[in-house]
Design a protein around this motif. Structure first.
Motif, PDB file in Angstrom:
ATOM      1  N   SER A   1       0.840  -1.212   0.000  1.00 31.23           N
ATOM      2  CA  SER A   1       0.000   0.000   0.000  1.00 31.23           C
ATOM      3  C   SER A   1       0.867   1.250   0.000  1.00 31.23           C
ATOM      4  N   ALA A   2       1.929   1.237   0.813  1.00 35.28           N
ATOM      5  CA  ALA A   2       2.828   2.400   0.875  1.00 35.28           C
ATOM      6  C   ALA A   2       3.546   2.611  -0.458  1.00 35.28           C
ATOM      7  N   GLN A   3       3.895   1.524  -1.139  1.00 36.23           N
ATOM      8  CA  GLN A   3       4.567   1.643  -2.427  1.00 36.23           C
ATOM      9  C   GLN A   3       3.639   2.216  -3.493  1.00 36.23           C
ATOM     10  N   LEU A   4       2.359   1.859  -3.406  1.00 38.46           N
ATOM     11  CA  LEU A   4       1.388   2.319  -4.401  1.00 38.46           C
ATOM     12  C   LEU A   4       0.783   3.673  -4.064  1.00 38.46           C
ATOM     13  N   GLY A   5       0.894   4.083  -2.805  1.00 36.30           N
ATOM     14  CA  GLY A   5       0.289   5.346  -2.395  1.00 36.30           C
ATOM     15  C   GLY A   5      -1.211   5.273  -2.239  1.00 36.30           C
ATOM     16  N   LEU A   6      -1.715   4.084  -1.977  1.00 31.86           N
ATOM     17  CA  LEU A   6      -3.152   3.923  -1.754  1.00 31.86           C
ATOM     18  C   LEU A   6      -3.361   2.785  -0.768  1.00 31.86           C
ATOM     19  N   SER A   7      -4.582   2.691  -0.236  1.00 28.39           N
ATOM     20  CA  SER A   7      -4.876   1.694   0.788  1.00 28.39           C
ATOM     21  C   SER A   7      -5.445   0.430   0.157  1.00 28.39           C
ATOM     22  N   ILE A   8      -4.796  -0.721   0.440  1.00 23.67           N
ATOM     23  CA  ILE A   8      -5.331  -2.003  -0.013  1.00 23.67           C
ATOM     24  C   ILE A   8      -5.447  -2.913   1.200  1.00 23.67           C
ATOM     25  N   SER A   9      -6.385  -3.818   1.156  1.00 24.23           N
ATOM     26  CA  SER A   9      -6.591  -4.757   2.260  1.00 24.23           C
ATOM     27  C   SER A   9      -7.071  -6.078   1.696  1.00 24.23           C
ATOM     28  N   HIS A  10      -7.163  -7.067   2.602  1.00 22.67           N
ATOM     29  CA  HIS A  10      -7.633  -8.387   2.179  1.00 22.67           C
ATOM     30  C   HIS A  10      -8.370  -9.021   3.337  1.00 22.67           C
ATOM     31  N   ASP A  11      -9.536  -9.641   3.054  1.00 16.84           N
ATOM     32  CA  ASP A  11     -10.351 -10.180   4.140  1.00 16.84           C
ATOM     33  C   ASP A  11      -9.774 -11.445   4.770  1.00 16.84           C
ATOM     34  N   LYS A  12      -8.714 -12.019   4.192  1.00 19.07           N
ATOM     35  CA  LYS A  12      -8.087 -13.217   4.764  1.00 19.07           C
ATOM     36  C   LYS A  12      -6.991 -12.874   5.775  1.00 19.07           C
ATOM     37  N   ALA A  13      -6.573 -11.645   5.800  1.00 20.59           N
ATOM     38  CA  ALA A  13      -5.436 -11.265   6.642  1.00 20.59           C
ATOM     39  C   ALA A  13      -5.844 -11.116   8.099  1.00 20.59           C
ATOM     40  N   GLY A  14      -5.050 -11.646   8.981  1.00 18.38           N
ATOM     41  CA  GLY A  14      -5.159 -11.331  10.403  1.00 18.38           C
ATOM     42  C   GLY A  14      -5.803 -12.354  11.283  1.00 18.38           C
ATOM     43  N   GLU A  15      -7.124 -12.556  11.192  1.00 24.57           N
ATOM     44  CA  GLU A  15      -7.814 -13.225  12.270  1.00 24.57           C
ATOM     45  C   GLU A  15      -7.729 -14.745  12.249  1.00 24.57           C
ATOM     46  N   THR A  16      -7.639 -15.373  11.113  1.00 21.54           N
ATOM     47  CA  THR A  16      -7.674 -16.831  11.087  1.00 21.54           C
ATOM     48  C   THR A  16      -6.343 -17.468  10.748  1.00 21.54           C
ATOM     49  N   GLY A  17      -5.273 -16.681  10.789  1.00 19.97           N
ATOM     50  CA  GLY A  17      -3.958 -17.260  10.649  1.00 19.97           C
ATOM     51  C   GLY A  17      -3.369 -17.232   9.260  1.00 19.97           C
ATOM     52  N   GLU A  18      -4.149 -16.837   8.251  1.00 19.68           N
ATOM     53  CA  GLU A  18      -3.582 -16.764   6.910  1.00 19.68           C
ATOM     54  C   GLU A  18      -2.627 -15.583   6.793  1.00 19.68           C
ATOM     55  N   VAL A  19      -1.640 -15.735   5.907  1.00 16.35           N
ATOM     56  CA  VAL A  19      -0.707 -14.659   5.591  1.00 16.35           C
ATOM     57  C   VAL A  19      -0.959 -14.253   4.149  1.00 16.35           C
ATOM     58  N   VAL A  20      -1.169 -12.967   3.914  1.00 17.39           N
ATOM     59  CA  VAL A  20      -1.458 -12.469   2.567  1.00 17.39           C
ATOM     60  C   VAL A  20      -0.241 -11.726   2.035  1.00 17.39           C
ATOM     61  N   VAL A  21       0.277 -12.176   0.899  1.00 11.59           N
ATOM     62  CA  VAL A  21       1.395 -11.541   0.224  1.00 11.59           C
ATOM     63  C   VAL A  21       0.841 -10.782  -0.979  1.00 11.59           C
ATOM     64  N   ALA A  22       1.073  -9.492  -1.002  1.00 14.51           N
ATOM     65  CA  ALA A  22       0.565  -8.662  -2.105  1.00 14.51           C
ATOM     66  C   ALA A  22       1.674  -8.428  -3.125  1.00 14.51           C
TER      67      ALA A  22
END
Length: 627
Positions: A398-419
């Motif tokens: 997100s910092a590289q692109l200058g905009l906010s991106i997210s993913h619903d798999k990140a954080g709570e259930t243990g998945e790791v999201v690579v963008a």
């Protein structure tokens, strides 16, 4: 050296006593009973003297052994002129000792064979030449040549395109395994294919095989608790034997009946069958990749009622795998993986390395990127085929692109999201997760069927992650966000429900492993600290071997108890028959030694135990087809 000397002494005593018995029988048949008696006595005395020396040594150590009964029977037989009975006892006693030594040697064979496989040198690449160097000179990062038939001297990874390894001595797998580049290799595995290069990851003293050798040596020196139980109650058995013998003499006035009682009671099957069965169990478990550090842990393992499992690297594979790839714009899913993995080659981050390994395992050819710039722990940027790229966490990209991106798999259930971003645009996501080991539900059901009533998860991870991973497993409790000392407290608390077994692989698990009645370490990839603290080490990265070890322990103990109960029961019956005059001293000696041989042979059944081995996990290397 001590074992070698004892084996030679046992062989010599058997030869002397047997020679005396045979020659004395010849003189007796020739009508020379006096000479026969002298020769029988001469064959008995060396055995009796060796036995007395052993008894004195035991008494100095504060131990009262059942060998006293054997000494009393031979002494009484000589004193009352029953020299033939004394000769039979001497032959059968020395023969039983010899058979016990032979049986234990056979039972230790599979464990001892590991010691014979220890390599002394390794062939190292250095400045374009090959050097034969001692193992202690090998350092992590050294490139070693493993020729066909060589044993891998240290832990490492395959630095060639492929390798075919025979791991049967370590894991019990009958077929060779086929490994690709960067696959992990355990020291002690034998190269069953063409020569390949191995990149060392540990020094020889810290490698898997060196640890196995140390554990085997410790296991061979251990003494079984059931054998110690025999020592503890040997005084009671001795008193009972003497009372029966004295009563037979007192009420009948015939001292020969007392002699018959003594020879029937010599030696007790308890001191023969138990160590043979338990050492055989240790050997059998090692054959299936379960190294148990002695007879005491083997017996404790058979009584376990509560199991506590760590999560990462134990209940799960401990290595993130790709569970989903999402592409945006013009790139396909395959191209998203191609570029993300190619750029991550420049990073040492565990997630980056896992992504690269997964891509290579899928057959993806990865070009090396240019102009790399890594932000530690967050992501990396670079250029591939003239295109500017960034790969890492969603916040970094997100910092590289200058905009906010997210993913619903990140954080709570243990998945790791690579963008992945390409030329300033979000190109896709790679979703990775540390997945549950295949066959875990079947394994837990098998453990419950073998007497484990409570199964718990103990992890330092978040509760949401722990519950997501264990959903549907039917665990009795899930304990999350635990510190190492809290894991120890959990182990101590669960002891109220019975003996506890703790399974883990990390440094943070070591205190809990040490606190449990039985600590089990995942030795293939686990931390050295956990392997040292544990009572049992799984030499192969298959949690299902826990069931194999449990079955071997329970069945070995059952065989030992069967031998003891039957042997003691027959001995007591024989003593009563001798006291009532139904057995002469010679008949009693032959009967007792027949019982001893039978219980030893029964104890050796532990060498034929075939425990349940569930299906392999997906992370295990693919087996090569037999030639």
């Amino acid at each position: 050296m001590r074992i070698f000397f004892e084996d030679r002494l046992n062989t010599g005593l058997l030869a002397i006593s047997l020679l005396g018995l045979v020659v004395g029988l010849g003189f007796s048949l020739a009508g020379l009973p006096t000479a026969a008696g002298l020769i029988w006595s001469a064959g008995v005395i060396p055995v009796l003297l060796a036995l007395v020396a052993e008894i004195v040594r035991s008494l100095r150590n504060g131990e009262v052994g059942l060998d006293i009964v054997a000494a009393l029977s031979m002494t009484a037989a000589l004193a009352f002129g029953e020299t033939l009975a004394a000769a039979v006892v001497a032959v059968m006693y020395s023969g039983g000792t010899f058979l016990e030594s032979f049986a234990e040697g056979r039972a230790r064979h599979e464990m001892s064979s590991l010691l014979a496989r220890v390599p002394r040198t390794a062939t190292r690449h250095r400045d374009g030449i090959l050097d034969e160097v001692p193992l202690d000179e090998i350092e992590p990062g050294d490139l070693l040549l493993i020729r066909q038939g060589d044993v891998a001297p240290v832990d490492g990874v395959v630095a060639s395109d492929q390798a075919i390894l025979d791991q049967s001595a370590l894991t019990g797998e009958s077929l060779p395994v086929h490994l690709t580049r960067d696959a992990e290799v355990m020291s002690g595995a034998t190269n069953a294919g063409e020569a390949f290069d191995l990149k060392a990851t540990r020094q020889a003293k810290d490698s898997t095989f060196a640890g196995i050798v140390r554990l085997v040596e410790a296991a061979q020196k251990s003494k079984a608790p059931m054998a110690r139980l025999a020592d503890r109650y040997s005084l009671v058995f001795l008193v009972v034997t003497v009372v029966i013998a004295f009563a037979a003499w007192w009420f009948t006035g015939d001292p020969i009946r007392a002699v018959a009682v003594l020879v029937v009671a010599t030696p007790c099957p308890l001191i023969l069958a138990v160590p043979v069965a338990l050492v055989a169990g240790l050997s059998r478990a090692a054959h299936f990749g379960v190294l148990i550090k002695g007879a005491k842990p083997l017996e404790a393992l058979a009584r376990i009622q509560t199991l506590i499992l760590d999560k990462t690297g134990t209940l799960t594979d401990g290595r993130p795998v790709i569970v989903a790839i999402e592409s945006y714009g013009d790139l396909s899913e395959a191209e998203v993986l191609h570029y993300a993995a190619a750029l991550d080659q420049g990073s040492k981050h565990p997630i980056a390395q896992a992504l690269v390994s997964e891509a290579r395992a899928r057959g993806t050819a990865l070009p090396f990127p240019d102009h790399l710039d890594e932000t530690a722990g967050e992501g990396i940027t670079g250029t591939i085929d003239g295109r500017k790229m960034a790969v890492g966490g969603t916040a970094f990209v997100s910092a590289q692109l200058g905009l906010s991106i997210s993913h619903d798999k990140a954080g709570e259930t243990g998945e790791v999201v690579v963008a992945l971003a390409v030329d300033g645009e979000l190109a896709g996501h790679v979703v990775m997760a540390d997945t549950l080991r295949a066959g875990t539900a079947e394994l837990l059901a098998g453990l419950r069927s073998h007497g484990i009533g409570r199964i718990l998860l103990a992890t330092g991870d978040r509760r949401s992650v722990a519950e997501a991973v264990t959903e549907g497993l039917g665990l009795d409790a899930v304990r999350s966000e635990l510190t190492p000392d809290q894991k120890v407290l959990l182990v101590l608390t669960e002891r109220k429900n019975g003996p506890v077994m703790m399974v883990g692989d990390g440094v943070n698990d070591a205190p809990a492993l040490a606190a449990a009645d039985i600590g089990v370490a995942m030795g293939a990839r686990g931390a050295a600290a956990s392997a040292e603290a544990a009572d049992v080490v799984l030499l192969v990265d298959h949690l299902d071997r826990l069931l194999s070890g449990l079955e071997v322990a329970q069945r070995s103990q059952r065989i030992a108890l069967e031998s003891v109960v039957v042997g003691i029961g027959l001995s007591v019956a024989g003593m009563i028959a001798a006291a009532l005059g139904y057995l002469t001293p010679v008949q009693g000696a032959l009967l007792q030694e027949a019982i001893d041989v039978a219980v030893i042979l029964n104890a050796l059944r532990a060498l034929r135990i075939r425990p349940t081995v569930l299906g392999e996990t997906p992370t295990a290397p693919t087996r090569a087809q037999p030639a």
